[in-house]
Design a protein around this motif. Structure first.
Motif: not given
Length: 643
Positions: A114-115, A118-119, A121, A124
């Protein structure tokens, strides 16, 4: 400017003629509507920078330069490769893959999926899909991507392989000109430390009379910086005793030891013996030869017998398959031998080597590249190793230089060649210029960028350089690509072309237009079925074509692929063509025009002109667009023959 807009502008600048929106959409694998939106954005940007994009009905988009100085300044600033530490958000799949590899290599702990999503955009599922390609790439370095349910992702592999991967994916992959002051990601070294290490390397290779290409010097510098930093972070390489004992006997070990001792004295960083052996590997993997600037006969007498015999074996193999008649070219024999001596060390230790000219070599010298493939297969069989496309490309450089040399008919006329890529590419430039311009250029010699300040310019009128030169020199500088394009040749005073005699290889019955296939396998199976029906091929044809693809992809860029059997399989030489409704993924590239090349078994034909024709097709996006639009086989072949 987005990555996609940047690539569209590059395409328009390079083309010089109208380019259709569908062609741009095919290259970027997006819709024509997306391209139209990108063009609108580009139009707004360019209006204040001395240019505009003109939409020509029925032809496409063409760049129109209004203020040349203003536009050149804009191009210099915005079309240059991004800085190594650029934080630009990855958008294309290949950019995300590169970003993920960098993050994983530099991570000091586990990273959550998930990290990463998110980085960048993205979702998953997008990250999970990108990680499939990441695993494939890391596998080439014997590095495994491990995932645990609670902790996340991390890498497992030897320190040596980690460093090879760091050198490829974290250091600037575009800037081949060595600099001690460039900003390098993940390194905590000061500019003073970098400059000191750089000067140490230069001093030691001068003391030891070692000749390195600019790229080899750049790579050695990078790997020493990586070792310096990783040692400070308490990551060390390890080796088997037999490997270590063998390396410390090499002359290059003493050179590495001298470099390390000087660094230790200045910066109080302790390099263990195995780390010195690691640097020795990189010295062994570069182009080291004391007599490289001597005569062919002098260098020949200095070569070891095994290497010389291997080269003559390779050239015999090439002549058997392609009939290039290069076996007696002593200059080529010496050049390949000098290349193979360090290359064999790279093969043995699985050292990665990147060839920044690979795409240009494949597109501009397809015959030389094919000869490199033949040589690579012979090397694999002899040493029981895997030769990748990058190494094949370097072999092709030397073969390409020999092919250009064979065309020479006149005495060369005053210039100095500056090339950062080493002897092979410098020789390729040398003979390409001689063959094309003859008496109009007198080539005084070649040199690396870092030696330029030592040159005497009294008898030099112009410098032809494959790297930017910002120094104030007493003669003009013409910057060109290492693999000379048509634009480069016009810049140096015109381009002389020959009309290829390949019409005998073209047949309307073997032109298949607007096919609906969606995979490489479907296309090749279709060719096999059609050629079998015409009794042109025997059993095993498709397997041989697929075997050739496994050695190196035959996708050459600009939507073109030229597949063929790994060895000749037909009773006559001919070309078969297929255009597709939509591009398919062919290796790492999109392809919409496929040319199946078939060479007669035991042929003695001179196929160089046919390869040159195919090379010219690959270089002309406008021609490719017209070929893709052709509605009849007759029209298709007329376009091809007129290229």
């Amino acid at each position: 400017m987005t990555t996609r807009s940047n690539s569209i502008l590059r395409e328009l600048v390079a083309s010089g003629v109208p380019v259709t929106g569908s062609y741009l959409a095919s290259l970027r694998q997006v819709s024509s509507r997306t391209i139209r939106e990108d063009i609108k954005g580009l139009q707004t940007t360019l209006q204040s920078h001395g240019a505009e994009i003109e939409a020509i009905k029925g032809k496409g988009y063409q760049l129109k330069i209004i203020d040349n100085d203003k536009f050149r300044a804009y191009v210099k600033e915005y079309l240059q490769p991004a800085a190594p530490d650029s934080q630009a958000l990855p958008s294309l799949p290949e950019e995300r893959v590169s970003y993920l590899i960098q993050r994983l290599l530099l991570a000091s702990s586990f990273i959550k999926l998930d990290e990463l999503a998110n980085e960048m955009f993205v979702s998953r599922s997008t990250v999970q899909n990108d990680l499939k390609k990441v695993r494939e790439i890391l596998k080439e370095y014997n590095i495994a991507l491990e995932r645990t349910a609670n902790d996340g992702l991390h890498l497992q592999g030897s320190e040596m392989q980690m460093r090879f991967c760091i050198a490829e994916y974290i250091f600037d992959r575009q800037n081949e000109q060595p600099r001690h002051d460039q900003s390098l990601p993940f390194l905590h070294l000061s500019e003073q430390e970098r400059k000191s290490i750089w000067n140490t390397i230069l001093r030691q290779i001068k003391i030891q009379h070692i000749s390195l290409s600019d790229i080899a010097l750049h790579n050695l510098f990078n790997h020493i910086l990586i070792a310096y930093q990783r040692i400070q972070d308490e990551y060390y390489v390890s080796m088997y005793h037999a490997e270590f004992d063998e390396l410390i006997q090499k002359r290059e070990y003493q050179v590495a030891k001298n470099i390390v001792e000087e660094i230790n004295k200045t910066w109080q960083v302790s390099f263990p013996q195995e780390e010195i052996a690691y640097i020795t590997l990189h010295l062994l993997g570069t182009r080291l030869f004391d007599n490289e600037d001597g005569t062919v006969e002098t260098v020949r007498n200095s070569l070891d017998t095994d290497t010389y015999d291997m080269v003559t074996f390779l050239l015999a193999h090439i002549d058997k398959e392609l009939h290039l008649k290069l076996q007696n070219d002593q200059e080529l024999i010496v050049a390949l031998a000098l290349h193979l001596q360090p290359a064999i060390s790279r093969f043995r230790y699985n050292m990665n080597v990147r060839n920044p000219m690979l795409a240009d070599i494949k597109a501009n010298y397809p015959l030389a590249f094919e000869a490199g493939v033949v040589a690579g297969i012979a090397l694999e069989e002899h040493y029981d190793i895997r030769i990748d496309e990058n190494e094949i490309g370097y072999l092709a450089l030397h073969i390409g230089a020999a092919l250009e040399r064979s065309k020479m008919e006149t005495t060369p006329a005053r210039c100095l060649i500056v090339c950062a890529s080493g002897r092979g590419s410098a020789q390729l430039l040398y003979y390409r210029l001689q063959a094309k311009f003859g008496r109009r250029l007198h080539i005084q010699g070649t040199t690396e960028y870092y030696r330029l300040r030592e040159m005497n310019f009294d008898h030099i009128d112009v410098i032809i350089s494959s790297v930017p030169i910002y120094d104030d020199l007493p003669v003009p500088v013409l910057q060109v690509n290492t693999i000379l394009s048509e634009t480069d040749l016009r810049t140096i005073e015109g381009f002389i072309s020959r009309e290829p005699a390949v019409r005998t290889y073209l047949r309307e019955s073997l032109v298949f237009l607007h096919q609906p296939f969606s995979t490489t396998r479907q296309i090749l199976t279709f060719f096999e079925r059609e050629l079998s029906a015409r009794h042109l091929i025997d059993d095993g044809f498709l397997d041989s074509v697929l075997e050739r693809e496994n050695v190196a992809s035959t996708a050459f860029g600009n939507l073109v692929a030229i597949p063929h059997p790994v060895t000749p399989k037909t009773e006559e030489t001919f070309l078969a063509f297929c255009t597709l409704d939509k591009p398919v993924r062919w290796g790492e590239r999109p392809v919409q025009l496929v040319c199946l090349l078939n060479v007669k078994k035991d042929s003695t034909e001179d196929l160089q002109e046919m390869y040159e024709l195919l090379g010219r097709v690959i270089e002309q996006p406008k021609l490719i667009q017209r070929l893709l639009k052709a509605e009849t086989a007759e029209g298709f072949l007329q376009l091809l023959a007129s290229s």
